[in-house]
Write a protein that holds these residues in place. Structure first.
Motif, PDB file in Angstrom:
ATOM      1  N   GLU A   1      49.982  42.866  26.254  1.00 50.19           N
ATOM      2  CA  GLU A   1      49.240  43.766  26.927  1.00 50.19           C
ATOM      3  C   GLU A   1      47.647  43.627  26.381  1.00 50.19           C
ATOM      4  N   LEU A   2      47.234  42.489  25.703  1.00 50.25           N
ATOM      5  CA  LEU A   2      45.803  42.207  25.531  1.00 50.25           C
ATOM      6  C   LEU A   2      45.319  41.678  26.650  1.00 50.25           C
ATOM      7  N   TRP A   3      46.145  41.001  27.646  1.00 51.71           N
ATOM      8  CA  TRP A   3      45.496  40.007  28.465  1.00 51.71           C
ATOM      9  C   TRP A   3      45.634  40.742  29.903  1.00 51.71           C
ATOM     10  N   ALA A   4      44.531  40.669  30.388  1.00 50.36           N
ATOM     11  CA  ALA A   4      44.299  41.148  31.723  1.00 50.36           C
ATOM     12  C   ALA A   4      44.722  39.941  32.850  1.00 50.36           C
ATOM     13  N   ALA A   5      45.111  40.302  34.215  1.00 45.57           N
ATOM     14  CA  ALA A   5      45.316  39.284  35.365  1.00 45.57           C
ATOM     15  C   ALA A   5      43.642  38.769  35.570  1.00 45.57           C
ATOM     16  N   PRO A   6      43.568  37.607  36.170  1.00 42.94           N
ATOM     17  CA  PRO A   6      42.253  37.390  36.451  1.00 42.94           C
ATOM     18  C   PRO A   6      41.987  37.612  37.839  1.00 42.94           C
ATOM     19  N   GLU A   7      40.807  38.231  38.168  1.00 41.87           N
ATOM     20  CA  GLU A   7      40.264  38.882  39.312  1.00 41.87           C
ATOM     21  C   GLU A   7      39.514  37.730  40.333  1.00 41.87           C
ATOM     22  N   SER A   8      38.544  37.242  39.784  1.00 37.90           N
ATOM     23  CA  SER A   8      37.623  36.109  40.347  1.00 37.90           C
ATOM     24  C   SER A   8      38.266  35.010  40.954  1.00 37.90           C
ATOM     25  N   ALA A   9      37.542  34.610  42.089  1.00 37.37           N
ATOM     26  CA  ALA A   9      38.189  33.414  42.676  1.00 37.37           C
ATOM     27  C   ALA A   9      37.454  32.136  42.630  1.00 37.37           C
TER      28      ALA A   9
ATOM     29  N   GLY B   1      33.285  33.041  37.472  1.00 40.85           N
ATOM     30  CA  GLY B   1      33.990  34.367  37.472  1.00 40.85           C
ATOM     31  C   GLY B   1      34.814  34.231  36.668  1.00 40.85           C
ATOM     32  N   ARG B   2      35.972  33.416  36.673  1.00 39.36           N
ATOM     33  CA  ARG B   2      36.782  33.287  35.701  1.00 39.36           C
ATOM     34  C   ARG B   2      36.412  32.908  34.291  1.00 39.36           C
ATOM     35  N   VAL B   3      35.543  32.185  34.192  1.00 44.67           N
ATOM     36  CA  VAL B   3      35.034  31.871  32.737  1.00 44.67           C
ATOM     37  C   VAL B   3      34.482  33.342  32.197  1.00 44.67           C
TER      38      VAL B   3
ATOM     39  N   PHE C   1      43.559  29.781  34.501  1.00 46.66           N
ATOM     40  CA  PHE C   1      42.611  28.992  35.369  1.00 46.66           C
ATOM     41  C   PHE C   1      43.412  28.349  36.287  1.00 46.66           C
ATOM     42  N   ALA C   2      45.022  28.282  35.916  1.00 41.82           N
ATOM     43  CA  ALA C   2      46.000  27.751  36.974  1.00 41.82           C
ATOM     44  C   ALA C   2      46.144  28.435  38.274  1.00 41.82           C
ATOM     45  N   THR C   3      45.463  29.734  38.413  1.00 45.36           N
ATOM     46  CA  THR C   3      45.743  30.356  39.851  1.00 45.36           C
ATOM     47  C   THR C   3      44.593  30.371  40.661  1.00 45.36           C
ATOM     48  N   LEU C   4      43.575  29.470  40.101  1.00 42.92           N
ATOM     49  CA  LEU C   4      42.426  29.444  41.123  1.00 42.92           C
ATOM     50  C   LEU C   4      42.604  28.942  42.286  1.00 42.92           C
TER      51      LEU C   4
END
Length: 192
Positions: free
Chosen positions: A63-71, A75-77, A136-139
């Motif tokens: 619950e502390l982690w959000a899904a990444p949004e940036s491509a 943005g991910r960093v 970063f795996a889904t970048l």
């Protein structure tokens, strides 16, 4: 509320204040309206108790982690750095830092007196590193170099804890500017 849950929730609440004296099982038990004997019956000893507190935080982890949004890598960093920063400021993050500060350290010394607690803290650190790498795996685009991502996963939490400590203890450093510089430097490193 059952005694076990009462002790654990009381510990999290007290540790989340960041006050070093809250790393006292007697204080936690008293605040929960229970005794040291209750702690011994439920957890065995202080090692079992602190390990259970950390495991409770680990269970709350998703619950502390959000899904990444940036491509983009930058943005991910920026996203993961902001996420780490907010987690460190959360009651869970403060509780972990309070436990780390209040128990014997470094981790190998803690392992001698509190092997289960030490193992739980090591597991928490491993899960954080895995969560970072997964971020970063889904970048889209070329993958981020795994060794460099592991380097950043190891550095970022420590760097952000340092910035948080500077902010708490007072500094003339512009923390937001330092945070942006850290993001820029780590992005440059990840992009090669």
């Amino acid at each position: 509320m059952a005694a076990r849950e009462k002790l654990l929730s009381t510990a999290l609440e007290m540790l989340g204040t960041g006050r070093p004296e809250t790393v006292s099982i007697n204080m936690v038990a008293k605040e929960a309206g229970l005794s040291w004997g209750s702690v011994q019956n439920l957890f065995g000893d202080s090692d079992g108790f602190w390990s259970s507190v950390i495991e409770l935080i680990i269970e709350a982890g998703p619950e502390l982690w959000a899904a990444p949004e940036s491509a983009t890598v930058q943005g991910r960093v920026a996203e993961v750095a902001e996420l780490y920063r907010s987690v460190l400021a959360s009651p869970y993050g403060v509780a972990i830092e309070t436990v780390r500060a209040g128990l014997p350290r470094p981790l190998d010394v803690l392992a001698e007196s509190h092997p289960r607690t030490s193992a739980s803290l090591a597991r928490l650190d491993e899960l954080w590193a895995e969560a970072f790498l997964h971020f970063f795996a889904t970048l889209d685009g070329p993958p981020v170099d795994a060794d460099r991502a592991s380097d950043v996963a190891a550095l970022l939490p420590s760097a952000l804890r340092g910035l948080r400590a500077d902010q708490q203890f007072g500094t003339t450093v512009d923390i937001d500017r330092a945070h942006r510089t850290l993001v820029t430097a780590l992005t440059t490193y990840l992009e090669g």
